[in-house]
Write a protein that holds these residues in place. Structure first.
Motif, PDB file in Angstrom:
ATOM      1  N   GLU A  36       0.842  -1.202   0.000  1.00 44.43           N
ATOM      2  CA  GLU A  36       0.000   0.000   0.000  1.00 44.43           C
ATOM      3  C   GLU A  36       0.878   1.253   0.000  1.00 44.43           C
ATOM      4  OE1 GLU A  36       0.422  -1.868   4.004  1.00 44.43           O
ATOM      5  OE2 GLU A  36      -0.133  -2.471   1.981  1.00 44.43           O
ATOM      6  N   GLY A  37       2.078   1.087  -0.584  1.00 43.23           N
ATOM      7  CA  GLY A  37       3.058   2.177  -0.597  1.00 43.23           C
ATOM      8  C   GLY A  37       2.826   3.149  -1.736  1.00 43.23           C
ATOM      9  N   LEU A  38       3.686   4.161  -1.787  1.00 48.18           N
ATOM     10  CA  LEU A  38       3.542   5.245  -2.766  1.00 48.18           C
ATOM     11  C   LEU A  38       3.536   4.738  -4.202  1.00 48.18           C
ATOM     12  CD1 LEU A  38       5.859   8.002  -1.272  1.00 48.18           C
ATOM     13  CD2 LEU A  38       3.356   8.070  -1.537  1.00 48.18           C
ATOM     14  N   LEU A  39       4.480   3.826  -4.500  1.00 46.55           N
ATOM     15  CA  LEU A  39       4.638   3.364  -5.881  1.00 46.55           C
ATOM     16  C   LEU A  39       3.388   2.629  -6.349  1.00 46.55           C
ATOM     17  CD1 LEU A  39       6.498   3.122  -8.311  1.00 46.55           C
ATOM     18  CD2 LEU A  39       7.346   0.984  -7.361  1.00 46.55           C
ATOM     19  N   ASN A  40       2.912   1.687  -5.499  1.00 46.24           N
ATOM     20  CA  ASN A  40       1.722   0.927  -5.878  1.00 46.24           C
ATOM     21  C   ASN A  40       0.504   1.835  -6.007  1.00 46.24           C
ATOM     22  OD1 ASN A  40       2.215  -1.827  -6.415  1.00 46.24           O
ATOM     23  ND2 ASN A  40       2.841  -2.084  -4.278  1.00 46.24           N
ATOM     24  N   GLU A  41       0.363   2.791  -5.094  1.00 52.31           N
ATOM     25  CA  GLU A  41      -0.782   3.703  -5.160  1.00 52.31           C
ATOM     26  C   GLU A  41      -0.738   4.520  -6.441  1.00 52.31           C
ATOM     27  OE1 GLU A  41      -1.641   5.735  -1.552  1.00 52.31           O
ATOM     28  OE2 GLU A  41      -2.329   3.778  -0.805  1.00 52.31           O
TER      29      GLU A  41
ATOM     30  N   GLY B 126      -3.961   3.549 -13.266  1.00 48.98           N
ATOM     31  CA  GLY B 126      -4.655   2.473 -13.958  1.00 48.98           C
ATOM     32  C   GLY B 126      -3.718   1.532 -14.683  1.00 48.98           C
ATOM     33  N   LEU B 127      -2.446   1.557 -14.330  1.00 49.44           N
ATOM     34  CA  LEU B 127      -1.495   0.661 -15.000  1.00 49.44           C
ATOM     35  C   LEU B 127      -1.590  -0.751 -14.438  1.00 49.44           C
ATOM     36  CD1 LEU B 127       1.563   3.056 -15.225  1.00 49.44           C
ATOM     37  CD2 LEU B 127       0.141   2.259 -17.109  1.00 49.44           C
ATOM     38  N   ILE B 128      -2.038  -0.891 -13.181  1.00 54.04           N
ATOM     39  CA  ILE B 128      -2.205  -2.216 -12.566  1.00 54.04           C
ATOM     40  C   ILE B 128      -3.553  -2.243 -11.853  1.00 54.04           C
ATOM     41  CG2 ILE B 128       0.233  -2.794 -12.262  1.00 54.04           C
ATOM     42  CD1 ILE B 128       0.031  -1.644  -9.431  1.00 54.04           C
TER      43      ILE B 128
END
Lengths: 295, 344
Positions: free
Chosen positions: A139-144, A150-152
């Motif tokens: 739930e970090g910055l990169l994933n958010e 909308g890439l993942i």
């Protein structure tokens, strides 16, 4: 006379320092590596001791035999080698364009650019590695960011993978790569690039045929400066790599602090040291042979 | 090779100012000037390391003013040679051909040929740091001529050599240029070098070409004080034309000269020291006192003071007559045709 004394003192002080804080501790580590573990403080039986009949020697090579027989140690050594090698290669690939860019920048900007490279050192290494957890966790910055773009559809597991370790090493050791590379590239006579262009070489050909071969001493220095600490790295695999990462530094830490098996930990440290020294010596010889006839 | 209206500025400084120049094929051309005269910038404009702000640079019939160096039929011998230190002599010379993607066997043949031309056969496997200064220069020349350029540029080709080697290299360069029939363009600040090597010379001053001509033309008929002073020693005397063919020096002495300067104008008279004859021989004779003698073996430089106070430098070939010393009195003649009238 006094000048002579000053000179002697100048040689003696660093020598004393090396004996006290490098050679002596190493000898202690070597001694522990041949000792037996006991429940005491410190938790080992000294190799050189006193008994009623005078001085006694009680060492054995059991710890080394254990290292050789237990696959865990070989595995963590190989993993360390692999991770350090991959991370060093990545650091080189990223550091080379940076160093090249700075060396080719206008002289008045170079100081500022170099400062930017070493700027992270103003913050503690530990804190900077911790910060990556916040970026890389599920739930970090990169994933958010990736989710928001909308890439993942669901968070990627980056933290606790080997890639997180690579990333951490590249990030932490990049300055050690960039600085020697910069020095090596900056030293190359600009007339050589002009000569190459004059003879028909475009920028890329000049880079690969002239700049890169002449920067080889810097490449070797940078790779050593990254590879050696990466090999024994403990903080980065511990924080970013998750519990399953087997790196020699982490194994060592576990042996020492969790298992309180100083003798095995010391033996592991000695093996690591010898391996690294052999590696450096081999690289140095290769460098010297390749450098023959080179100014 | 032709330059037309070529101008190069760095910020406010105009390094090369509207230069026009034509160099026919096969010439050994020298760009001569003091440091800061723009001669090196001009050479770099020809090589393509600098691109002109204005003007045309035509090489072999093509305007290459904005063409990068790697696409120009021009090669350069760098001042410090700029040999690639990590490559052998053969690989250095082959580099330019490899960039052209010439076939392997042809590269070998042409490298061998180029090295033979500079008399370095047998040195193929040496590294540059295993060569003497003269040998390095020859590798640099081989590396350039192996590309068969339209124009070979030489940046101060003799500056990095010691004096003894310089004279030998001078002869070799000249012979090589004639053997190859290539156009050479050389930059130099050394007037002796330019006079000895070049078929024609352009003298530069503050970014402009002030005179172009053969060495003899420039020496015998300089167009300005700058050229007269820069090439060889020269007596430069302020004078006023008092009547056709007669000039008066500030001290009062009168000199006759061949030429047509308008009476009343102020001029500079340029007189080469070796053209002043010792002894009475026609007009313009005077008795001077020797103030100093610089003995150089074959010749001596004499500092002579004329009765009206004019100081003259006179070159005397030694061997004829007794040695001269300071204090001696001397009869001098300045032949009419030895005087060049220049603008003041």
């Amino acid at each position: 006379m006094s000048a002579n004394w000053g000179l002697r003192l100048a040689v003696l002080l660093p020598a004393l320092w090396l004996v006290l804080f490098v050679a002596w501790p190493l000898l202690i580590v070597a001694e522990i590596s041949f000792s037996e573990v006991v429940s005491a403080i410190p938790p080992y039986l000294p190799v050189f001791g006193w008994s009623e009949s005078g001085p006694s020697v009680s060492g054995n090579v059991e710890n080394y035999r254990l290292l050789a027989s237990d696959a865990l140690y070989t595995a963590s050594l190989l993993t360390s080698l692999r991770i350090a090698a991959v991370a060093t290669a990545l650091t080189l690939l990223i550091g080379l364009p940076i160093a090249h860019g700075i060396a080719r920048a206008e002289p008045r900007f170079r100081g500022a650019l170099l400062l930017l490279v070493i700027l992270p050192f103003w913050t503690s290494f530990l804190i900077r590695v911790y910060a990556w957890i916040g970026i890389l966790k599920n739930e970090g910055l990169l994933n958010e960011l990736l989710l928001a773009l909308g890439l993942i559809d669901q968070p990627l597991t980056i933290l606790t993978t080997e890639w997180a370790i690579h990333l951490g090493i590249v990030y932490a050791y990049l300055p050690f790569m960039v600085l020697p590379l910069y020095v090596a590239i900056e030293r190359i006579d600009p007339a050589l690039r002009e000569a190459a262009a004059d003879l028909g070489a475009r920028g890329t050909a000049t880079f690969f045929r002239i700049t890169l071969p002449l920067a080889r001493p810097g490449i070797a220095a940078g790779c050593l400066l990254v590879f050696i600490p990466a090999m024994g790295e403990f903080v980065i695999p511990d924080l970013l790599g998750g519990p399953n990462t087997l790196m020699i530094g982490k194994t060592l830490w576990v042996e020492f602090f969790a298992n309180r098996d100083w003798p095995v930990a010391a033996a592991l440290a000695v093996v690591l040291l010898v391996l690294v020294l052999v590696g450096i010596a081999a690289l140095d010889r290769a460098q010297r042979r390749a450098g023959e006839g080179l100014a | 090779m032709e330059l037309a209206g070529v101008t190069k500025r760095y910020g406010r400084v105009t390094a090369v100012d509207r230069v026009d120049l034509q160099i026919p094929k096969g010439e050994f051309f020298a760009l001569l000037g003091p440091s800061g005269s723009g001669k090196t910038t001009l050479l770099r404009l020809l090589a393509g390391f600098e691109l002109p702000d204005e003007g045309r640079v035509v090489i072999a019939g093509r305007d290459v003013a904005q063409v990068p160096p790697y696409h120009r039929p021009v090669n350069m011998v760098f001042q410090a040679y700029a040999l690639f230190p990590h490559l052998s002599v053969a690989r250095n010379v082959a580099f330019g051909l490899e960039m052209e993607r010439v076939g392997k066997s042809e590269i070998q043949a042409r490298v061998a040929e180029a090295l033979a031309q500079v008399e370095l056969s047998g040195f193929e496997d040496r590294k540059p740091d295993q060569l003497s200064g003269g040998q390095r220069q020859r590798v640099a020349i081989a590396r350039a001529i192996v590309k068969r350029p339209e124009l070979l540029l030489l940046d101060e080709p003799l500056a990095a050599l010691d004096r003894r080697l310089r004279e030998k290299t001078r002869a070799e360069l000249r012979a090589l240029q004639q053997r190859l029939g290539l156009t050479f363009v050389m930059v130099t600040h050394d007037q002796d070098e330019a006079l000895a090597l070049a078929t024609r010379i352009a003298v530069l001053d503050r970014g402009r070409i002030v005179q172009v001509g053969t060495p003899a033309e420039l020496y015998e008929r300089p167009a300005s004080r700058f050229v007269a002073e820069f090439l060889g020693d020269c007596n430069l005397l302020e004078a006023a034309i008092v009547e056709p063919g007669v000039a008066a020096l500030p001290g009062g002495a009168r000199l006759h000269f061949a030429g047509d300067a308008a009476p009343g104008s102020r001029v500079t008279l340029a007189i080469r020291p070796e053209k002043i004859a010792i002894g009475a021989d026609g007009r313009n004779t005077a008795v001077g006192t020797i103030e100093a003698v610089e003995y150089l073996g074959d010749i001596s430089h004499l500092q002579v003071r004329l009765p009206d106070g004019t100081a003259l430098e006179v070159t005397r070939v030694n061997g004829a007559g007794p040695p001269l010393v300071a204090g001696d009195r001397l009869m001098l003649t300045i032949p009419l045709e030895a005087i060049t009238v220049l603008p003041a």
